[in-house]
Write a protein that holds these residues in place. Structure first.
Motif: not given
Length: 137
Positions: A97-116
């Protein structure tokens, strides 16, 4: 040493002018991928793992979903195992799916991992439809 400095200075002055003089505006249009999953972009073994193992495993780990005006964000546990699964999935997903922008982010203070997941207009609707299909399995 003085000659080296003079040579480097001359290149720094002349090179940008030479590059701009030979540069032509691009007449090529940007390739725009269709809103469709090209599962054949993955080898049969990788495709099987991607759709039958990684995707279902990540769906089970998903804690929440944020629907924003132009994208979806999925909350996942911020542990090493989940991150490894997610990065493997993301590298494969960008092939099919090359049309997708995929982002991964960790929130501070041991927060969750987010897939955007986002992209050009229409991408959000595609994501919604794909996740409805995936959740119905």
């Amino acid at each position: 040493m003085k000659r080296i400095f003079q040579f480097i200075t001359a290149i720094a002055i002349v090179a940008p002018v030479a590059i701009s003089a030979t540069s032509e505006p691009s007449s090529q249009t940007e390739h725009v991928s269709p809103f469709a999953c090209n599962a054949l972009a993955l080898s049969p073994e990788v495709r099987k793992r991607h759709f039958e193992e990684l995707g279902p495993a990540l769906l089970k780990l998903k804690r929440s979903t944020r629907e924003l005006p132009d994208r979806y964000e999925f909350e996942l546990p911020a542990d090493n195992r989940t991150y490894q699964l997610l990065t493997e999935w993301a590298f494969q997903e960008r092939l099919c799916c090359p049309f997708l922008d995929i982002g991964l982010r960790f929130d501070r203070e041991s927060g969750p991992l987010w897939l955007r997941l986002t992209g050009r207009p229409g991408t959000k609707q595609f994501i919604k439809e794909e996740f409805e299909v995936a959740n119905s399995r």
